[in-house]
Design a protein around this motif. Structure first.
Motif, PDB file in Angstrom:
ATOM      1  N   THR A 217      12.740  32.291   2.628  1.00  0.00           N
ATOM      2  CA  THR A 217      13.733  31.339   2.131  1.00  0.00           C
ATOM      3  C   THR A 217      13.650  30.053   2.934  1.00  0.00           C
ATOM      4  O   THR A 217      13.402  30.076   4.136  1.00  0.00           O
ATOM      5  N   VAL A 218      13.862  28.932   2.262  1.00  0.00           N
ATOM      6  CA  VAL A 218      13.893  27.622   2.909  1.00  0.00           C
ATOM      7  C   VAL A 218      15.292  27.027   2.745  1.00  0.00           C
ATOM      8  O   VAL A 218      15.861  27.074   1.652  1.00  0.00           O
ATOM      9  N   VAL A 219      15.837  26.508   3.837  1.00  0.00           N
ATOM     10  CA  VAL A 219      17.171  25.902   3.830  1.00  0.00           C
ATOM     11  C   VAL A 219      17.048  24.441   4.229  1.00  0.00           C
ATOM     12  O   VAL A 219      16.251  24.093   5.105  1.00  0.00           O
ATOM     13  N   GLU A 220      17.843  23.584   3.596  1.00  0.00           N
ATOM     14  CA  GLU A 220      17.841  22.156   3.896  1.00  0.00           C
ATOM     15  C   GLU A 220      18.254  21.913   5.345  1.00  0.00           C
ATOM     16  O   GLU A 220      19.293  22.375   5.803  1.00  0.00           O
ATOM     17  N   GLU A 221      17.416  21.192   6.076  1.00  0.00           N
ATOM     18  CA  GLU A 221      17.652  20.961   7.495  1.00  0.00           C
ATOM     19  C   GLU A 221      18.970  20.221   7.737  1.00  0.00           C
ATOM     20  O   GLU A 221      19.752  20.598   8.621  1.00  0.00           O
ATOM     21  N   THR A 222      19.243  19.183   6.957  1.00  0.00           N
ATOM     22  CA  THR A 222      20.452  18.373   7.152  1.00  0.00           C
ATOM     23  C   THR A 222      21.705  19.220   7.014  1.00  0.00           C
ATOM     24  O   THR A 222      22.634  19.130   7.828  1.00  0.00           O
ATOM     25  N   ASP A 223      21.751  20.074   5.986  1.00  0.00           N
ATOM     26  CA  ASP A 223      22.931  20.901   5.747  1.00  0.00           C
ATOM     27  C   ASP A 223      23.121  21.929   6.855  1.00  0.00           C
ATOM     28  O   ASP A 223      24.251  22.205   7.275  1.00  0.00           O
ATOM     29  N   TYR A 224      22.029  22.494   7.321  1.00  0.00           N
ATOM     30  CA  TYR A 224      22.111  23.502   8.376  1.00  0.00           C
ATOM     31  C   TYR A 224      22.692  22.899   9.659  1.00  0.00           C
ATOM     32  O   TYR A 224      23.604  23.456  10.274  1.00  0.00           O
ATOM     33  N   TYR A 225      22.174  21.745  10.050  1.00  0.00           N
ATOM     34  CA  TYR A 225      22.664  21.125  11.281  1.00  0.00           C
ATOM     35  C   TYR A 225      24.042  20.504  11.098  1.00  0.00           C
ATOM     36  O   TYR A 225      24.805  20.387  12.064  1.00  0.00           O
ATOM     37  N   GLU A 226      24.381  20.128   9.874  1.00  0.00           N
ATOM     38  CA  GLU A 226      25.730  19.630   9.616  1.00  0.00           C
ATOM     39  C   GLU A 226      26.756  20.750   9.828  1.00  0.00           C
ATOM     40  O   GLU A 226      27.862  20.508  10.333  1.00  0.00           O
ATOM     41  N   LEU A 227      26.377  21.964   9.464  1.00  0.00           N
ATOM     42  CA  LEU A 227      27.248  23.117   9.725  1.00  0.00           C
ATOM     43  C   LEU A 227      27.449  23.307  11.223  1.00  0.00           C
ATOM     44  O   LEU A 227      28.569  23.536  11.687  1.00  0.00           O
ATOM     45  N   GLY A 228      26.371  23.181  11.982  1.00  0.00           N
ATOM     46  CA  GLY A 228      26.478  23.301  13.435  1.00  0.00           C
ATOM     47  C   GLY A 228      27.334  22.199  14.035  1.00  0.00           C
ATOM     48  O   GLY A 228      28.169  22.454  14.917  1.00  0.00           O
ATOM     49  N   ASP A 229      27.156  20.976  13.533  1.00  0.00           N
ATOM     50  CA  ASP A 229      27.948  19.849  14.040  1.00  0.00           C
ATOM     51  C   ASP A 229      29.435  20.064  13.759  1.00  0.00           C
ATOM     52  O   ASP A 229      30.292  19.765  14.607  1.00  0.00           O
ATOM     53  N   ALA A 230      29.744  20.563  12.563  1.00  0.00           N
ATOM     54  CA  ALA A 230      31.150  20.793  12.206  1.00  0.00           C
ATOM     55  C   ALA A 230      31.776  21.853  13.104  1.00  0.00           C
ATOM     56  O   ALA A 230      32.945  21.748  13.499  1.00  0.00           O
ATOM     57  N   LEU A 231      30.994  22.862  13.451  1.00  0.00           N
ATOM     58  CA  LEU A 231      31.513  23.922  14.314  1.00  0.00           C
ATOM     59  C   LEU A 231      31.743  23.414  15.733  1.00  0.00           C
ATOM     60  O   LEU A 231      32.787  23.668  16.351  1.00  0.00           O
ATOM     61  N   TYR A 232      30.774  22.662  16.265  1.00  0.00           N
ATOM     62  CA  TYR A 232      30.892  22.162  17.633  1.00  0.00           C
ATOM     63  C   TYR A 232      31.961  21.076  17.765  1.00  0.00           C
ATOM     64  O   TYR A 232      32.530  20.888  18.841  1.00  0.00           O
ATOM     65  N   ALA A 233      32.218  20.348  16.675  1.00  0.00           N
ATOM     66  CA  ALA A 233      33.185  19.249  16.725  1.00  0.00           C
ATOM     67  C   ALA A 233      34.627  19.719  16.573  1.00  0.00           C
ATOM     68  O   ALA A 233      35.556  18.908  16.687  1.00  0.00           O
ATOM     69  N   MET A 234      34.821  20.984  16.328  1.00  0.00           N
ATOM     70  CA  MET A 234      36.184  21.488  16.145  1.00  0.00           C
ATOM     71  C   MET A 234      37.007  21.316  17.417  1.00  0.00           C
ATOM     72  O   MET A 234      36.535  21.613  18.515  1.00  0.00           O
ATOM     73  N   PRO A 235      38.247  20.855  17.289  1.00  0.00           N
ATOM     74  CA  PRO A 235      39.113  20.794  18.461  1.00  0.00           C
ATOM     75  C   PRO A 235      39.534  22.196  18.889  1.00  0.00           C
ATOM     76  O   PRO A 235      39.305  23.175  18.177  1.00  0.00           O
ATOM     77  N   THR A 236      40.136  22.285  20.038  1.00  0.00           N
ATOM     78  CA  THR A 236      40.630  23.583  20.521  1.00  0.00           C
ATOM     79  C   THR A 236      41.976  23.867  19.865  1.00  0.00           C
ATOM     80  O   THR A 236      42.951  23.154  20.096  1.00  0.00           O
ATOM     81  N   TYR A 237      41.996  24.898  19.034  1.00  0.00           N
ATOM     82  CA  TYR A 237      43.235  25.273  18.352  1.00  0.00           C
ATOM     83  C   TYR A 237      43.932  26.400  19.121  1.00  0.00           C
ATOM     84  O   TYR A 237      43.272  27.270  19.712  1.00  0.00           O
ATOM     85  N   LEU A 238      45.248  26.390  19.086  1.00  0.00           N
ATOM     86  CA  LEU A 238      46.054  27.476  19.665  1.00  0.00           C
ATOM     87  C   LEU A 238      46.629  28.282  18.507  1.00  0.00           C
ATOM     88  O   LEU A 238      47.402  27.765  17.689  1.00  0.00           O
ATOM     89  N   ALA A 239      46.259  29.542  18.441  1.00  0.00           N
ATOM     90  CA  ALA A 239      46.598  30.362  17.280  1.00  0.00           C
ATOM     91  C   ALA A 239      48.094  30.428  17.029  1.00  0.00           C
ATOM     92  O   ALA A 239      48.545  30.403  15.868  1.00  0.00           O
ATOM     93  N   PHE A 240      48.895  30.488  18.074  1.00  0.00           N
ATOM     94  CA  PHE A 240      50.332  30.681  17.874  1.00  0.00           C
ATOM     95  C   PHE A 240      51.008  29.474  17.219  1.00  0.00           C
ATOM     96  O   PHE A 240      52.142  29.573  16.742  1.00  0.00           O
ATOM     97  N   ARG A 241      50.308  28.347  17.162  1.00  0.00           N
ATOM     98  CA  ARG A 241      50.895  27.143  16.579  1.00  0.00           C
ATOM     99  C   ARG A 241      50.775  27.112  15.061  1.00  0.00           C
ATOM    100  O   ARG A 241      51.306  26.206  14.420  1.00  0.00           O
ATOM    101  N   TYR A 242      50.076  28.098  14.492  1.00  0.00           N
ATOM    102  CA  TYR A 242      49.818  28.075  13.050  1.00  0.00           C
ATOM    103  C   TYR A 242      50.242  29.399  12.417  1.00  0.00           C
ATOM    104  O   TYR A 242      50.350  30.433  13.082  1.00  0.00           O
TER     105      TYR A 242
END
Length: 235
Positions: A130-155
């Motif tokens: 299988t071949v996956v689009e490079e841009t989309d794959y790394y965009e997923l990684g960027d979105a994960l790494y860019a997430m702020p620190t969430y505190l579960a009890f606040r939601y």
């Protein structure tokens, strides 16, 4: 005397023909036995059969016994096909003897390598990848790494579980060695972004208001640091 010489000459010719036929048969038999297997291999312990290529990748063929034991008389042919349509993808790869470099659009494909010895097709192997689009794959990684620190009890529990599940899927695709498709990468990214956007804050009363105020203060300070290009470690 002439008859005897003629008989000897015919015997010599007959023996030569028999020896040639025997050697040709033996050569064909050797060609059939010489390469008893060929496999598609991948460098650096990377296997696109279980973990897709990110846009481009590399195959090489391994024969048993190895080709260098057969005095370089082994040659290979490669054929890449779209798995769904069966269309040959001959414009999207380069062949270098026993190796193949591919650069393909996202999708599922098959690659077939055939080994020849002394002009005879001996053995072949087909692998699916299988071949996956490079841009989309790394965009997923960027979105994960860019997430702020969430505190579960606040939601709320429901919205937090949705985000937690989306994070788990994204981490599995990015870090685990498993088979996934372009559609799964796209869905994982969309689910991750939507889960963050749809987080619902729990009613924490005054504590929640205080934490919101602290969040706003931190965001404002970070904005100023970014505006003046100050290093984050100063905060």
């Amino acid at each position: 005397m002439k008859k005897t010489n003629s008989k000897k000459f015919l015997s010599v010719i007959l023996c030569a023909v028999l020896m040639f036929a025997t050697s040709a048969f033996a050569l064909q038999a050797f060609a059939a036995d010489a390469l008893n297997s060929v496999s598609v291999a991948f460098p650096y312990d990377y296997d696109p059969v279980t973990s897709p290529f990110i846009e481009e990748g590399y195959f090489y063929a391994v024969t048993n016994p190895e080709a260098n034991e057969l005095e370089g008389k082994v040659r290979y042919t490669w054929e890449v096909k779209d798995k769904a349509s069966g269309e040959i993808q001959d414009d999207y790869y380069e062949k270098y003897g026993n190796s193949l470099w591919i650069d393909l659009d996202p999708g599922e494909y098959t690659v077939q390598v055939t080994a020849f010895y002394n002009g005879s097709s001996v053995t072949s192997e087909i692998a699916t990848f299988t071949v996956v689009e490079e841009t989309d794959y790394y965009e997923l990684g960027d979105a994960l790494y860019a997430m702020p620190t969430y505190l579960a009890f606040r939601y709320t529990a429901e919205s937090w579980k949705t985000l937690s599940d989306a994070i788990g899927v994204a981490e599995t695709i990015l870090f685990d060695d498993l088979h996934y498709t372009q559609e799964q990468v796209d869905k994982a990214l969309a689910d991750l972004l939507n889960a963050q956007k749809n987080l619902v804050k729990a009613d924490l009363g005054i504590l929640g208001q205080l934490m919101d105020a602290i969040d706003m203060m931190i965001q404002y300070i970070m904005h100023l640091m970014d505006m003046f290009d100050l290093p984050i470690y100063m905060f």
